[in-house]
Design a protein around this motif. Structure first.
Motif, PDB file in Angstrom:
ATOM      1  N   MET A   1      -4.802  -1.629  -9.049  1.00 13.32           N
ATOM      2  CA  MET A   1      -3.916  -0.973  -8.093  1.00 13.32           C
ATOM      3  C   MET A   1      -2.549  -1.666  -8.104  1.00 13.32           C
ATOM      4  SD  MET A   1      -4.380  -0.466  -3.964  1.00 13.32           S
ATOM      5  CE  MET A   1      -6.099  -0.041  -4.125  1.00 13.32           C
ATOM      6  N   GLU A   2      -1.469  -0.899  -8.062  1.00 11.56           N
ATOM      7  CA  GLU A   2      -0.132  -1.479  -8.082  1.00 11.56           C
ATOM      8  C   GLU A   2       0.095  -2.332  -6.837  1.00 11.56           C
ATOM      9  OE1 GLU A   2       3.167   1.203  -8.919  1.00 11.56           O
ATOM     10  OE2 GLU A   2       1.697   2.681  -9.521  1.00 11.56           O
ATOM     11  N   ASP A   3       0.985  -3.342  -6.994  1.00  9.00           N
ATOM     12  CA  ASP A   3       1.301  -4.211  -5.857  1.00  9.00           C
ATOM     13  C   ASP A   3       1.851  -3.402  -4.686  1.00  9.00           C
ATOM     14  OD1 ASP A   3       0.522  -6.327  -7.402  1.00  9.00           O
ATOM     15  OD2 ASP A   3       2.550  -6.826  -8.051  1.00  9.00           O
ATOM     16  N   ILE A   4       2.694  -2.405  -4.984  1.00  6.78           N
ATOM     17  CA  ILE A   4       3.322  -1.637  -3.903  1.00  6.78           C
ATOM     18  C   ILE A   4       2.276  -0.841  -3.122  1.00  6.78           C
ATOM     19  CG2 ILE A   4       3.879   0.295  -5.421  1.00  6.78           C
ATOM     20  CD1 ILE A   4       5.872  -0.939  -2.358  1.00  6.78           C
ATOM     21  N   LYS A   5       1.232  -0.378  -3.798  1.00  8.28           N
ATOM     22  CA  LYS A   5       0.180   0.360  -3.088  1.00  8.28           C
ATOM     23  C   LYS A   5      -0.586  -0.570  -2.145  1.00  8.28           C
ATOM     24  CE  LYS A   5      -0.453   4.045  -6.485  1.00  8.28           C
ATOM     25  NZ  LYS A   5      -1.354   4.673  -7.481  1.00  8.28           N
ATOM     26  N   LYS A   6      -0.822  -1.785  -2.598  1.00  8.22           N
ATOM     27  CA  LYS A   6      -1.491  -2.765  -1.737  1.00  8.22           C
ATOM     28  C   LYS A   6      -0.598  -3.114  -0.548  1.00  8.22           C
ATOM     29  CE  LYS A   6      -3.993  -4.645  -5.683  1.00  8.22           C
ATOM     30  NZ  LYS A   6      -4.123  -5.761  -6.626  1.00  8.22           N
ATOM     31  N   TYR A   7       0.699  -3.199  -0.816  1.00 12.56           N
ATOM     32  CA  TYR A   7       1.655  -3.462   0.272  1.00 12.56           C
ATOM     33  C   TYR A   7       1.605  -2.328   1.289  1.00 12.56           C
ATOM     34  CZ  TYR A   7       6.165  -4.292   2.548  1.00 12.56           C
ATOM     35  OH  TYR A   7       7.169  -4.516   3.471  1.00 12.56           O
ATOM     36  N   LEU A   8       1.555  -1.087   0.815  1.00 11.24           N
ATOM     37  CA  LEU A   8       1.519   0.069   1.715  1.00 11.24           C
ATOM     38  C   LEU A   8       0.236   0.088   2.547  1.00 11.24           C
ATOM     39  CD1 LEU A   8       2.948   2.870  -0.628  1.00 11.24           C
ATOM     40  CD2 LEU A   8       4.123   1.639   1.198  1.00 11.24           C
ATOM     41  N   ILE A   9      -0.874  -0.334   1.944  1.00 12.38           N
ATOM     42  CA  ILE A   9      -2.134  -0.401   2.700  1.00 12.38           C
ATOM     43  C   ILE A   9      -2.003  -1.401   3.849  1.00 12.38           C
ATOM     44  CG2 ILE A   9      -4.547  -1.151   2.558  1.00 12.38           C
ATOM     45  CD1 ILE A   9      -4.584  -0.021  -0.307  1.00 12.38           C
ATOM     46  N   ALA A  10      -1.432  -2.573   3.541  1.00 11.76           N
ATOM     47  CA  ALA A  10      -1.260  -3.598   4.583  1.00 11.76           C
ATOM     48  C   ALA A  10      -0.335  -3.093   5.688  1.00 11.76           C
ATOM     49  CB  ALA A  10      -0.708  -4.883   3.958  1.00 11.76           C
ATOM     50  N   ILE A  11       0.735  -2.399   5.294  1.00 12.16           N
ATOM     51  CA  ILE A  11       1.673  -1.859   6.285  1.00 12.16           C
ATOM     52  C   ILE A  11       0.981  -0.805   7.156  1.00 12.16           C
ATOM     53  CG2 ILE A  11       3.657  -0.304   6.514  1.00 12.16           C
ATOM     54  CD1 ILE A  11       4.540  -3.107   6.135  1.00 12.16           C
ATOM     55  N   SER A  12       0.157   0.042   6.543  1.00  6.84           N
ATOM     56  CA  SER A  12      -0.557   1.085   7.302  1.00  6.84           C
ATOM     57  C   SER A  12      -1.450   0.466   8.365  1.00  6.84           C
ATOM     58  CB  SER A  12      -1.400   1.948   6.355  1.00  6.84           C
ATOM     59  OG  SER A  12      -0.589   2.570   5.397  1.00  6.84           O
ATOM     60  N   GLY A  94      -8.858  -8.353   2.054  1.00  5.72           N
ATOM     61  CA  GLY A  94      -9.222  -8.686   0.680  1.00  5.72           C
ATOM     62  C   GLY A  94      -8.174  -8.412  -0.375  1.00  5.72           C
ATOM     63  N   ILE A  95      -6.934  -8.142   0.058  1.00  3.15           N
ATOM     64  CA  ILE A  95      -5.848  -7.974  -0.924  1.00  3.15           C
ATOM     65  C   ILE A  95      -5.279  -9.351  -1.236  1.00  3.15           C
ATOM     66  CG2 ILE A  95      -3.506  -7.075  -1.266  1.00  3.15           C
ATOM     67  CD1 ILE A  95      -4.265  -4.681   0.421  1.00  3.15           C
ATOM     68  N   PRO A  96      -5.197  -9.732  -2.518  1.00  2.76           N
ATOM     69  CA  PRO A  96      -4.646 -11.052  -2.854  1.00  2.76           C
ATOM     70  C   PRO A  96      -3.231 -11.228  -2.296  1.00  2.76           C
ATOM     71  CG  PRO A  96      -5.691 -10.052  -4.777  1.00  2.76           C
ATOM     72  CD  PRO A  96      -5.633  -8.983  -3.718  1.00  2.76           C
ATOM     73  N   LYS A  97      -2.991 -12.392  -1.701  1.00  3.35           N
ATOM     74  CA  LYS A  97      -1.667 -12.656  -1.119  1.00  3.35           C
ATOM     75  C   LYS A  97      -0.555 -12.551  -2.163  1.00  3.35           C
ATOM     76  CE  LYS A  97      -3.424 -15.758   2.482  1.00  3.35           C
ATOM     77  NZ  LYS A  97      -3.390 -17.145   3.008  1.00  3.35           N
ATOM     78  N   ASN A  98      -0.888 -12.985  -3.394  1.00  5.15           N
ATOM     79  CA  ASN A  98       0.150 -12.979  -4.431  1.00  5.15           C
ATOM     80  C   ASN A  98       0.656 -11.568  -4.747  1.00  5.15           C
ATOM     81  OD1 ASN A  98       0.216 -15.722  -4.700  1.00  5.15           O
ATOM     82  ND2 ASN A  98      -1.087 -15.806  -6.524  1.00  5.15           N
ATOM     83  N   ASP A  99      -0.203 -10.559  -4.555  1.00  6.29           N
ATOM     84  CA  ASP A  99       0.243  -9.182  -4.801  1.00  6.29           C
ATOM     85  C   ASP A  99       1.338  -8.785  -3.815  1.00  6.29           C
ATOM     86  OD1 ASP A  99      -1.686  -9.210  -6.711  1.00  6.29           O
ATOM     87  OD2 ASP A  99      -3.066  -7.863  -5.684  1.00  6.29           O
ATOM     88  N   ILE A 100       1.206  -9.225  -2.569  1.00  4.56           N
ATOM     89  CA  ILE A 100       2.232  -8.946  -1.557  1.00  4.56           C
ATOM     90  C   ILE A 100       3.480  -9.799  -1.823  1.00  4.56           C
ATOM     91  CG2 ILE A 100       2.738  -8.919   0.914  1.00  4.56           C
ATOM     92  CD1 ILE A 100       0.562  -6.945   0.079  1.00  4.56           C
ATOM     93  N   ARG A 101       3.245 -11.045  -2.225  1.00  4.62           N
ATOM     94  CA  ARG A 101       4.378 -11.937  -2.518  1.00  4.62           C
ATOM     95  C   ARG A 101       5.235 -11.390  -3.662  1.00  4.62           C
ATOM     96  NH1 ARG A 101       0.187 -16.817  -1.965  1.00  4.62           N
ATOM     97  NH2 ARG A 101       0.600 -17.445   0.187  1.00  4.62           N
ATOM     98  N   ARG A 102       4.580 -10.780  -4.668  1.00  2.00           N
ATOM     99  CA  ARG A 102       5.360 -10.223  -5.787  1.00  2.00           C
ATOM    100  C   ARG A 102       6.276  -9.098  -5.306  1.00  2.00           C
ATOM    101  NH1 ARG A 102       0.736 -11.441  -9.006  1.00  2.00           N
ATOM    102  NH2 ARG A 102      -0.247  -9.468  -8.487  1.00  2.00           N
ATOM    103  N   VAL A 103       5.817  -8.337  -4.329  1.00  2.00           N
ATOM    104  CA  VAL A 103       6.677  -7.280  -3.769  1.00  2.00           C
ATOM    105  C   VAL A 103       7.913  -7.908  -3.122  1.00  2.00           C
ATOM    106  CG1 VAL A 103       6.837  -5.487  -1.994  1.00  2.00           C
ATOM    107  CG2 VAL A 103       4.782  -5.654  -3.413  1.00  2.00           C
ATOM    108  N   PHE A 104       7.698  -8.992  -2.373  1.00  2.00           N
ATOM    109  CA  PHE A 104       8.830  -9.653  -1.714  1.00  2.00           C
ATOM    110  C   PHE A 104       9.833 -10.195  -2.740  1.00  2.00           C
ATOM    111  CE2 PHE A 104      10.951 -13.432  -0.087  1.00  2.00           C
ATOM    112  CZ  PHE A 104      11.560 -12.911   1.034  1.00  2.00           C
TER     113      PHE A 104
END
Length: 247
Positions: A1-12, A94-104
């Motif tokens: 799953m793309e990092d941005i999709k994981k970011y959107l899940i966290a935001i939701s 369960g989303i890896p923190k690094n996936d969100i960090r890459r978005v930042f």
């Protein structure tokens, strides 16, 4: 799953928590003044709208869509404020923190690359993690990279050559504390930071008074051991910050 999709899940999930919190607060304050309840609702709705707006801007930046410079700057500051709650939610589900960090880091770099700079080479500091030095190497290069004998087994020799060619200041930091000390002592006007997702994110947030371009290190052996960097990414960042195709 793309990092941005994981970011959107966290935001939701964050928005859902805010909505749920708003409902609970409304129930609890039903016995209080009407005006207080209205103010609470306005505050919650405003925060949710801001998050939605920021999410749209973030999505467009990550997808390399055109966004005004001012919007990118405002959004980067807003995402910095939201960053800890987003990271916490991501970790819980369960989303890896690094996936969100890459978005930042992508948001930060996109904003920096949308600006125009003309720094002198001596006003730029390059921060490198000490783990790029070969783990088995007995030479200590963290204080002075020129101590490297340039055997070619790690990237330090590339950095020595880069320093000789450009005159740019390069330091190897053994941790975030030393990196911050180097910033204070050298007082650069811009920085190029090479590190893992965690250190890049915290470093960029700490150095928000100057432009910082983040470059991820490569970690084929896991974190903090025998990592390496793409020296061309570093050179590209130097050329951009000095506004020169050559140096």
């Amino acid at each position: 799953m793309e990092d941005i999709k994981k970011y959107l899940i966290a935001i939701s999930i964050l928005i859902s928590i805010l909505i749920l919190g708003g409902v609970i607060i409304n129930i609890l304050i039903s016995s209080l003044t009407h005006m207080f309840g209205v103010l609470i609702n306005i505050l919650v709705i405003s925060i949710i709208l801001l998050i939605l707006f920021s999410t749209v801007v973030t999505y467009r930046v990550i997808k390399d869509k055109k966004i005004s410079l001012n919007l990118m700057k405002i959004n980067l500051k807003f995402v910095s404020l939201l960053f800890n709650p987003i990271i916490s939610i991501a970790s819980i589900i369960g989303i890896p923190k690094n996936d969100i960090r890459r978005v930042f880091v992508k948001l930060n770099n996109s904003y920096i690359y949308s600006n125009t700079y003309n720094f002198d080479i001596k006003d730029i500091l390059i921060l490198i993690p000490h783990c790029i030095q070969k783990n088995s190497c007995k030479l200590k290069v963290t204080n002075k990279i020129e101590n490297c004998v340039q055997c070619g087994l790690c990237n330090v020799s590339d950095l020595v050559k880069l320093k000789e060619k450009t005159g740019i200041n390069i330091v190897l930091a053994t941790g975030g504390t030393l990196a911050r000390k180097m910033i204070i002592e050298n007082k650069p006007k811009a920085a190029i930071a090479v590190a893992c997702e965690r250190d890049l994110t915290s470093g960029i947030q700490d150095m928000n008074h100057i432009p910082v371009l983040g470059v991820f290190n490569k970690r084929p052996n896991g974190p903090c051991i025998d990592t390496f960097i793409d020296i061309h990414e570093v050179e590209k960042a130097i050329k951009f910050l000095t506004n020169k195709n050559k140096y």
